[in-house]
Scaffold this active site. Sequence first.
Site, short mmCIF file in Angstrom:
data_model
loop_
_atom_site.label_atom_id
_atom_site.label_comp_id
_atom_site.label_asym_id
_atom_site.label_seq_id
_atom_site.Cartn_x
_atom_site.Cartn_y
_atom_site.Cartn_z
N THR A 99 -9.52 1.67 2.72
CA THR A 99 -9.29 3.12 2.77
C THR A 99 -10.18 3.94 1.82
OG1 THR A 99 -7.47 2.84 1.20
CG2 THR A 99 -6.88 2.90 3.51
N ASP A 113 1.28 -8.87 1.61
CA ASP A 113 0.16 -8.12 1.03
C ASP A 113 -1.13 -8.90 1.27
OD1 ASP A 113 0.30 -10.19 -0.78
OD2 ASP A 113 1.10 -8.98 -2.42
N THR A 130 -6.83 6.94 12.17
CA THR A 130 -7.15 8.13 11.37
C THR A 130 -7.79 9.26 12.17
OG1 THR A 130 -8.59 8.84 9.57
CG2 THR A 130 -9.31 6.93 10.77
N ASP A 131 -7.66 10.47 11.63
CA ASP A 131 -8.37 11.64 12.18
C ASP A 131 -9.88 11.49 12.00
OD1 ASP A 131 -7.78 11.76 9.37
OD2 ASP A 131 -8.44 13.85 9.32
N LYS A 140 -12.82 2.27 11.57
CA LYS A 140 -11.46 2.46 12.10
C LYS A 140 -11.52 2.60 13.63
CE LYS A 140 -7.98 3.04 10.06
NZ LYS A 140 -6.94 2.06 9.64
N TRP A 185 -4.62 12.95 6.10
CA TRP A 185 -4.29 13.58 4.81
C TRP A 185 -2.95 13.06 4.26
CZ3 TRP A 185 -5.84 19.46 4.31
CH2 TRP A 185 -7.11 19.67 4.84
N TYR A 223 -16.25 4.82 7.25
CA TYR A 223 -14.80 4.56 7.33
C TYR A 223 -14.30 4.88 8.75
CZ TYR A 223 -9.79 5.64 6.75
OH TYR A 223 -8.42 5.72 6.89
N GLY A 269 0.84 -1.19 0.00
CA GLY A 269 0.00 0.00 0.00
C GLY A 269 0.88 1.25 0.00
N LEU A 290 1.37 3.66 2.31
CA LEU A 290 2.21 3.79 3.51
C LEU A 290 3.13 2.59 3.67
CD1 LEU A 290 3.00 5.26 6.14
CD2 LEU A 290 1.16 4.01 7.28
#
Length: 302
Positions: free
Chosen positions: A60, A30, A99-100, A127, A148, A123, A9, A11
Amino acid sequence: MVWIIGCKGMLGSEVCRTLSEKNIDFTGTDSSVSILDYSALENFACGKDISFIVNCAAYTAVDKAESEVEKARALNADGPKNIARLAKKLACPLIHISTDYVFDGSASSPISENSPIKPIGAYGLTKAEGEKALVAETDDFYILRTAWLYGFDGKNFVYTMIRAMNSHESVKVVSDQRGTPTNCQTLSLVISKIIEDRMSKKHEVPNGIYHVTDEGETTWFDFTREIKKQALKAGILVNEGCVVNPCSTSEYPTPAKRPSYSVLDKSKIQKALGFKLPEWQESLGKFINSPLFDKKRIDIVE
Ligand SMILES: NC(=O)c1ccc[n+]([C@@H]2O[C@H](COP(=O)([O-])OP(=O)(O)OC[C@H]3O[C@@H](n4cnc5c(N)ncnc54)[C@H](OP(=O)(O)O)[C@@H]3O)[C@@H](O)[C@H]2O)c1
């Protein structure tokens, strides 16, 4: 040996590159070793000396998640639960990325780790469920909430906007969502520092939840204007005349609601690592001017 799950991915690829540069021994998997299949994970780990797990795998697709909640839940909540269960069994620490989007965007100053979570979309909800499921399985975790993200090896906002600006007379970008663009290199460096710190036993970063993004804050509109400025200077944006216009979120409706404010307070991680995170403009410059910047993704074939 460090095990990077989701190694192909955006990241995951960057984390592999960082560990390789630092000569840290690692292996990666993976989706052929699915996080949905506990036995597959266990079989992969069998006979290997896994001393750290980093989970970069996730669902994502923020908008698609609204109509595929169960698929998102499987990858973002059930998968991390399986990984955490195995990490506990192997007695190895686990770094997991969140995540934010676990926050609702109603804050007006940088959000700390102990602020109440209240996702506003599927999403973020899945998460948040993943964080909870992981914490229930193991104590030896580091949950890194980021935001972001952009990186060399994935579809992302920077590539998309340069491509759009090169081929259009104008682009419209939302100017009423605030956050912090984050180069995957920044997050990968933090991940590698947590691993090094822990392996050296010099100064163990305490387990827990941490917020990790680049420093500063902006809107998608001002981020685009900075991308334009830096890409022109680097010679990868040739259409100088493209005009960047602001618009409101309501003018650009998407299936998933986005938090209007998601600037994260990073003081906890900076204190734990004795490390200053770079400003987002500096990190963007590093990305745009890197030989790893993939010109094919902005339709420039060399
Ligand atoms: N991108 C952002 O802006 C952003 C913002 C905040 C937080 N995050 C978080 O940051 C992390 C990394 O995001 P990213 O953008 O790098 O994600 P990404 O590029 O979409 O990569 C996700 C990876 O998960 C793998 N995967 C999918 N299903 C799998 C399965 N069943 N088993 C094992 N692996 C599977 C995929 O592998 P295949 O390619 O083989 O399918 C893919 O390589 C995620 O936790 C994400 O929630 C991202």
